[in-house]
Design a protein around this motif. Sequence first.
Motif, PDB file in Angstrom:
ATOM      1  N   SER A  74      42.183 -15.841  36.415  1.00 23.25           N
ATOM      2  CA  SER A  74      42.358 -14.599  36.612  1.00 23.25           C
ATOM      3  C   SER A  74      41.303 -13.404  37.158  1.00 23.25           C
ATOM      4  O   SER A  74      40.362 -14.135  36.595  1.00 23.25           O
ATOM      5  N   PHE A  75      41.553 -12.554  36.868  1.00 26.01           N
ATOM      6  CA  PHE A  75      40.870 -10.944  37.425  1.00 26.01           C
ATOM      7  C   PHE A  75      40.947 -10.269  35.975  1.00 26.01           C
ATOM      8  O   PHE A  75      42.384  -9.514  36.652  1.00 26.01           O
ATOM      9  N   ILE A  76      40.990  -9.471  35.452  1.00 22.48           N
ATOM     10  CA  ILE A  76      40.804  -7.666  34.900  1.00 22.48           C
ATOM     11  C   ILE A  76      40.452  -7.392  34.720  1.00 22.48           C
ATOM     12  O   ILE A  76      39.634  -6.780  34.696  1.00 22.48           O
ATOM     13  N   LEU A  77      41.581  -5.957  34.958  1.00 24.68           N
ATOM     14  CA  LEU A  77      41.041  -4.770  35.506  1.00 24.68           C
ATOM     15  C   LEU A  77      41.522  -3.927  34.628  1.00 24.68           C
ATOM     16  O   LEU A  77      42.907  -4.254  34.188  1.00 24.68           O
ATOM     17  N   PRO A  78      40.688  -2.899  34.163  1.00 19.51           N
ATOM     18  CA  PRO A  78      41.502  -1.424  33.370  1.00 19.51           C
ATOM     19  C   PRO A  78      42.517  -0.364  34.542  1.00 19.51           C
ATOM     20  O   PRO A  78      42.026  -0.707  35.261  1.00 19.51           O
ATOM     21  N   THR A  79      43.148  -0.216  33.856  1.00 16.56           N
ATOM     22  CA  THR A  79      44.150   0.555  34.645  1.00 16.56           C
ATOM     23  C   THR A  79      43.680   1.650  34.488  1.00 16.56           C
ATOM     24  O   THR A  79      43.013   1.984  32.746  1.00 16.56           O
TER      25      THR A  79
ATOM     26  N   LEU B  82      45.557  -9.444  37.080  1.00 16.29           N
ATOM     27  CA  LEU B  82      46.481 -10.667  38.127  1.00 16.29           C
ATOM     28  C   LEU B  82      45.530 -11.887  38.416  1.00 16.29           C
ATOM     29  O   LEU B  82      44.760 -11.937  38.058  1.00 16.29           O
TER      30      LEU B  82
ATOM     31  N   TYR C 298      45.964   3.972  32.485  1.00 20.83           N
ATOM     32  CA  TYR C 298      46.867   4.600  31.714  1.00 20.83           C
ATOM     33  C   TYR C 298      46.311   4.005  29.868  1.00 20.83           C
ATOM     34  O   TYR C 298      45.596   3.044  29.698  1.00 20.83           O
TER      35      TYR C 298
ATOM     36  N   SER D 170      54.171   0.219  40.424  1.00 18.86           N
ATOM     37  CA  SER D 170      53.111  -0.829  40.286  1.00 18.86           C
ATOM     38  C   SER D 170      52.602  -1.321  40.397  1.00 18.86           C
ATOM     39  O   SER D 170      50.909  -1.557  40.741  1.00 18.86           O
TER      40      SER D 170
ATOM     41  N   THR E 213      44.947  -4.701  33.145  1.00 21.30           N
ATOM     42  CA  THR E 213      46.171  -5.426  33.612  1.00 21.30           C
ATOM     43  C   THR E 213      45.301  -7.010  34.101  1.00 21.30           C
ATOM     44  O   THR E 213      44.233  -6.997  34.285  1.00 21.30           O
TER      45      THR E 213
ATOM     46  N   LYS F 159      55.970   1.651  31.382  1.00 22.14           N
ATOM     47  CA  LYS F 159      56.015   1.570  32.613  1.00 22.14           C
ATOM     48  C   LYS F 159      54.702   1.019  32.703  1.00 22.14           C
ATOM     49  O   LYS F 159      54.814   0.859  34.682  1.00 22.14           O
TER      50      LYS F 159
ATOM     51  N   LEU G   3      42.377 -10.690  45.685  1.00 26.33           N
ATOM     52  CA  LEU G   3      41.517 -11.335  45.514  1.00 26.33           C
ATOM     53  C   LEU G   3      40.844 -12.946  45.430  1.00 26.33           C
ATOM     54  O   LEU G   3      39.300 -12.369  45.171  1.00 26.33           O
TER      55      LEU G   3
ATOM     56  N   ASP H 125      52.190  -7.430  34.255  1.00 26.27           N
ATOM     57  CA  ASP H 125      51.080  -8.199  34.551  1.00 26.27           C
ATOM     58  C   ASP H 125      50.827  -7.451  33.431  1.00 26.27           C
ATOM     59  O   ASP H 125      49.378  -8.418  32.788  1.00 26.27           O
TER      60      ASP H 125
ATOM     61  N   THR I 153      52.786  -2.207  34.803  1.00 32.21           N
ATOM     62  CA  THR I 153      53.682  -3.755  35.351  1.00 32.21           C
ATOM     63  C   THR I 153      53.530  -4.787  34.346  1.00 32.21           C
ATOM     64  O   THR I 153      52.886  -4.351  32.999  1.00 32.21           O
TER      65      THR I 153
ATOM     66  N   ARG J 143      38.316  -2.156  44.362  1.00 30.38           N
ATOM     67  CA  ARG J 143      37.463  -3.200  44.498  1.00 30.38           C
ATOM     68  C   ARG J 143      36.202  -3.350  45.414  1.00 30.38           C
ATOM     69  O   ARG J 143      34.472  -4.453  45.441  1.00 30.38           O
TER      70      ARG J 143
ATOM     71  N   LEU K  55      44.420  -0.697  43.577  1.00 30.88           N
ATOM     72  CA  LEU K  55      43.474  -1.051  42.303  1.00 30.88           C
ATOM     73  C   LEU K  55      42.320  -1.670  42.708  1.00 30.88           C
ATOM     74  O   LEU K  55      41.169  -1.815  42.792  1.00 30.88           O
TER      75      LEU K  55
ATOM     76  N   ASP L 224      35.854 -18.562  36.102  1.00 33.25           N
ATOM     77  CA  ASP L 224      37.734 -18.341  36.328  1.00 33.25           C
ATOM     78  C   ASP L 224      38.202 -17.076  35.524  1.00 33.25           C
ATOM     79  O   ASP L 224      39.281 -16.706  35.933  1.00 33.25           O
ATOM     80  N   VAL L 225      37.573 -16.415  34.638  1.00 37.38           N
ATOM     81  CA  VAL L 225      38.068 -15.366  33.734  1.00 37.38           C
ATOM     82  C   VAL L 225      37.298 -14.765  34.141  1.00 37.38           C
ATOM     83  O   VAL L 225      36.070 -14.159  33.986  1.00 37.38           O
ATOM     84  N   VAL L 226      38.017 -13.777  35.694  1.00 30.94           N
ATOM     85  CA  VAL L 226      36.340 -12.335  36.208  1.00 30.94           C
ATOM     86  C   VAL L 226      37.219 -11.076  35.291  1.00 30.94           C
ATOM     87  O   VAL L 226      38.033 -10.621  35.429  1.00 30.94           O
ATOM     88  N   GLN L 227      36.307 -10.572  34.533  1.00 34.85           N
ATOM     89  CA  GLN L 227      36.771  -8.789  34.567  1.00 34.85           C
ATOM     90  C   GLN L 227      36.061  -7.743  35.715  1.00 34.85           C
ATOM     91  O   GLN L 227      34.257  -8.075  35.283  1.00 34.85           O
ATOM     92  N   LEU L 228      36.318  -7.145  35.548  1.00 36.07           N
ATOM     93  CA  LEU L 228      36.119  -6.414  36.434  1.00 36.07           C
ATOM     94  C   LEU L 228      35.983  -5.337  36.432  1.00 36.07           C
ATOM     95  O   LEU L 228      36.535  -4.216  35.580  1.00 36.07           O
TER      96      LEU L 228
END
Lengths: 403, 223
Positions: B134-139, B17, B141, A14, B15, B155, A389, B159, B157, A25, A21, A399-403
């Motif tokens: 924070s970097f929020i990413l769709p997985t 990161l 799953y 993972s 997730t 299974k 990152l 995170d 992470t 980007r 992943l 501060d909160v990044v939606q990718l």
Amino acid sequence: MAKLEEYIPIVGQSIIDDLRLLAKRLEGKVVQHINSTAVGGGVAEILTRAVPLLNELGLNTKWDVIKGGEQFFEVTKKFHNALHGRAEEISQRDFDIFMEASAENIKGVDTYGDIVFVHDPQPIALINKRAENKWLWRCHIDVSNPNQKVWKFLMDFIVKYDSAVFSAPSFSRRLPIRQFLISPSIDPLSDKNKELPQDLIDSVLKKYEIEKDKPIITQISRFDRLKDPVGVIQAYLQVKKYIDCQLILAGGSARDDPEGMQVLAEVKEKASKDKDIHILLLPQNDIEVNALQRGSDVIIQKSIREGFGLTVSEALWKAKPVVASNVGGIPLQIKHKYSGLLCHSIDGAAFAIKQLLNSPAYARKLGENGRENIRNNFLLTRHLKEYMLLFLSLYHPEDVVQL
Amino acid sequence: MAEIIKAKEVFRFHTRLHLTELTGLRAINLSQLVELIREVPGSSIYHHTHRFLQQHQYLSPEPPNDFAYWVSEILGEDELGERLSSIDTINYSTIRSLRDRIIATIEEYLRSNPLAKMKFAREGEEFYFIKSVSFILPTDYTANNLREFTDILKKVTIDSIYFHIFESRLRLEKNDNDFSNWIGNSVGNKSLAEKISKLDPYTHTLEGLRGNLVYMIERELSR
């Protein structure tokens, strides 16, 4: 060079998936690293291993090196020492030499990257040719107490970057640009850190006439006053009163370093009457360093100053109980009584070593916790993740990044 | 065995990161600490109350927050350290309210122990304020029902678990964790959702939390 796949058994699938992943980007971006040397030193060592892996992830990563004559590198060495807080005479001529060489590099180096990642002070002035692209400055030096004259000189360049990166919170100061904390890392697949068979460990101990009949305490460091080898011997002697043990002090050759030679002579003199103290000169022998660490019962790192202290990461990765000074990047790696023991003095170091030798179950637990801490936070894969990152942060100020 | 109920909406695992941003701000004693806690951005309060959880998630439960750790280990104020580490973070649904509680705890302590103001950290042991980005990413799953959900939960992470349980609730100011929200509203299993909400995630390691969640859901599925 190791491939990404080879890290999966160590960090898990993972973690590698996350790296892929993130790399996606950054598709289409070119990241250009610039430093002052292609070989030798920690920066080159990390880039040598990181650049191929980033390319394997699909992130177009390049690495260029600036040029400079002998005078330029003498000046930058002075800057380096002054930033570490050592007393150095820095003249206007030194600054002029720096600027002349920088002007040549500004002319000669093509800064084509979408992201230009400059390492350490030597190439810092390249920022003067910044265009529309993004610029990062990575400081690998302990600047917690820098010479103000040099720091002020560098500040004129630093403020022109988008962001700066430091290795420990104590190195940060108030800056008008964003600054990030990214610790260095160790590569679990390198010769210094990979698993070794027991017979190889035994053969290295045998080569240096080290018996396994009593506990082994080891410090791996060059012979430098800042690593306090004499203090280590004093701590060992205090322990020896109660526990029959032996000490290994092992480090690189000090032949071209007059001060190092003097320190080595002092250490040898202090150790001369004790056959259980082993002073070993190991010029760049990573496998042997690895074997000595693995063959030890307690690892000590009694530095007086420390940039980050990767020898601590190396020891913890081998699940060894560690006693280390609470300086530089060491407290990031050791949470006192959780993943090792921190000390502030020779007496404190001796007490901690005794505790560990007398309580093997406790020592084992600290070592295991230490290994997990390194697995989660100080391996090369974490470093790659944070670099990506960091690159993304250049395009996302929130501060909160939606990718 | 219970019939597998198809959820009204698919659950996509995300997730999170993070990157650590330095502020250059440091405190040397309790007065400075409380003053800076008041001033720093919410992402710094979040970092210092949650960092340990993620960075040292292999350790035993009851991870101390950074403020508690510094106050006890560096200033030697064990009692205040205990009060800070026992703040029931799960009861606070915003960083703002958590910050206020931390400030009140320190101020209260300083009122009854004024000499504590005289304790200073040594050079290099100051409290350094840091922020979490924070970097929020769709997985990839996604789950359509509890069976798929629990298979994925095994299974993903840590995170990802961390994001849905801690960050989403507190930092994105949702009232509940994402898992309970989906199980309650989309799967329609209110009692399981409530059980998960009642779990105090701050007293588990992340792997322990994963194990607990899987156990609770599988038990429900086997009924």
